[in-house]
Design a protein around this motif. Structure first.
Motif: not given
Length: 559
Positions: A99-100, A103, A132, A217-218, A221-222, A225
């Motif tokens: 996913v990261l 994105l 990463s 982005v983060y 991502r969260d 998740w």
């Protein structure tokens, strides 16, 4: 193949091609970062076009949805094959790792116009956030393993694929290794370029993003998740509720041999019931309804069972299964049923391929040939073990080639003896003619062997051959890994006795009158004899030949 299975397969193949081309692009890093970007232009031309995007996203959605549906339908997680576990575990690991990357590349490209070149990717994964980078390297390996296992499971039941396995394995391993080497080599090149202030200034200008881009982005991502975790929890809770609901409707009992039984809720396949109870049950394809190795015979309770769907009918028709045989992976009994698994566990891979119907058991009129070396035991007593094995292997090769050259099927080698079957599909007449021609060729082959091994043999080898034709039962018989195609019946016993009769007559070939008649063999003027065969009320009329080469040529035999 079911429509859903076919859709899942095709979607998976699209994703497999995407991953393979992406990894090939990574491998260009072995040359240089500009080479990676040149390959990227071709890659993006395909996969970021509106058609490519539609195909890729559609394949991802379809494959994921159908995998989830398959998992939902599964009634037990016990007894799965190692490849099944690998598929499920890697399938669960891929989304959170992926996913990261999606994105930070496709997401920022679409939302902020980022030109996500390999310089951008390698700078982020190699210098700015090495952890990463490690995760993405793991993602490459995990994704490739998932795809390769899936393709292997699809192809492994196809006979044409078996010779290609070593080459396919080598190519798959080579691609992932080159991909990782390209990633490392590209990262080292970025390390060197980053020392150049001019290059760094141009890089920062080309990749400048608004401050909120990284935060998006983060955050995204969260959120993704969290959604994945919630989806897994909902899946588990709903499956538990379904399990409770189904059990409240009542249980179905499945009876197996040796007084074993399993009580399961309706909707559970016989194969799943076997796995849940730890009852050994063959299933080479993993319960996908493709290999037929899980087939069972319905002993009791066959009335009212669900009708076979197209895939099950196709598989059972392919192997010539008789009435009352079903695939355990497809049969969901709604009531008590008694079954007998027809193949042992473990089952050899060859059982997964399309065997002729008579392999399951059939009555055939065939010719049976027995051959045996004379005084081989005395020879073995005077030779070293290596010499004995060498000579015996040469004999088996010469005789085996002679049998196969005339359409025979080698049943077995028993020490220095050979049993071969002729006419399994063509019938007794053709089988008798083939067996006689094979006997002539075996006689010639023995002379060739004696000539080739004259330095190892004190005296030439001699042999006896017996041939009879009659009605027998043929099929694959045995236990576990010791399963062979063979024939049983009175005709087999007679052929064996005819071979042994050569010792009394000092001859090389003894054939029954039935063989001569079936083959249309003209033995006018040849003396016929009668011999007693234990277990038979009447003697068997035979013809005795000093050498199988004394048989009339085939062209003189009647058609």
């Amino acid at each position: 193949m079911h429509l859903t299975s076919r859709a899942r397969l095709y979607a998976g193949l699209i994703l497999f091609v995407f991953v393979a081309t992406h990894m090939a692009n990574h491998a260009l890093g072995i040359i240089s970062v500009p080479a990676m970007d040149a390959g990227r232009d071709i890659f993006l031309f395909v996969w970021r076009s509106w058609i490519g995007t539609l195909v890729l996203v559609g394949a991802l959605v379809v494959h994921s949805a159908l995998v989830g549906l398959s998992a939902w339908r599964r009634r037990t997680w016990v007894g799965l094959s190692r490849t099944d576990y690998i598929q499920y575990v890697t399938g669960i690991v891929i989304p959170p790792l992926l996913v990261l990357h999606v994105l930070a590349n496709r997401g920022l490209h679409e939302l902020h116009g980022l030109d996500d070149t390999y310089a951008w990717v390698l700078m982020a994964l190699w210098r700015l956030d090495p952890m990463s980078g490690v995760q993405q390297a793991i993602l490459v390996v995990v994704t490739w393993v998932h795809g390769c296992v899936g393709v292997h499971m699809w192809l492994r039941l196809k006979p044409a694929y078996r010779p290609c396995i070593p080459a396919a394995y080598t190519a798959a391993l080579l691609l992932v290794v080159l991909s990782l080497i390209g990633f490392v080599h590209g990262g080292l090149e970025i390390d060197r370029l980053a020392e150049d202030p001019v290059w760094m200034a141009a890089y920062r200008e080309a990749t400048a993003l608004p401050p909120e881009a990284a935060a998006w982005v983060y955050t995204a991502r969260d959120t993704a998740w969290t959604g994945m975790i919630v989806a897994l929890l909902v899946f588990g809770a709903s499956r538990a509720m379904l399990h409770v609901y189904e059990r409240r409707k009542g249980l179905v009992t499945i009876y197996y041999p040796e007084d074993r039984r399993v009580s399961v809720e309706p909707g559970v396949t016989v194969l799943e019931a076997s796995r849940r109870a730890g009852i050994p049950h063959a299933s080479i394809c993993g319960g996908r309804g493709r290999c037929s190795t899980c087939r069972v015979k319905i002993v009791d309770g066959g009335e009212g069972l669900p009708a076979m769907e197209r895939q099950e009918k196709k598989v059972l028709r392919r192997i010539g299964a008789p009435e009352g045989v079903r695939l355990a992976c497809q049969l969901k009994p709604p009531h008590t049923v008694s079954v007998i698994p027809l193949l042992p566990e473990p089952t050899p891979m060859k059982e997964a391929f399309a065997n002729p119907g008579f392999a399951q058991g059939a009555e055939r009129r065939i010719a049976i040939l027995f051959a045996d070396l004379r005084n081989f035991s005395r020879f073995a007593e005077t030779k070293l073990p290596y010499d004995v094995v060498f000579v015996l292997n040469q004999y088996c090769r010469y005789m085996g080639e002679a049998v196969e050259a005339h359409g025979g099927r080698l049943d077995k080698f028993i020490g220095d003896g050979v049993m071969a079957l002729f006419g399994i599909e063509a019938g007794g007449e053709a089988g008798a003619r083939q067996a006689l021609e094979a006997a002539r060729t075996m006689s010639l082959a023995l002379e060739q062997m004696n000539q080739a091994l004259r330095g190892d043999l004190e005296t030439p080898m001699r042999m006896g051959i017996g041939i009879h034709v009659g009605d027998v039962i043929v099929g694959e018989m045995g236990y576990r890994s010791v399963v062979n195609f063979t024939a049983i019946g009175d005709a087999v016993n007679i052929a064996s006795r005819l071979e042994a009769a050569n010792k009394s007559f000092g001859s090389q070939l003894v054939i029954s009158k039935a063989v001569a008649e079936e083959a249309g063999l003209d033995l006018t003027g040849m003396e016929a004899r009668d011999i007693e065969v234990p277990g038979r009320d009447r003697p068997v009329r035979i013809f005795v030949l000093d050498s199988a080469q004394d048989l009339p040529p085939r062209e003189t035999q009647s058609a």
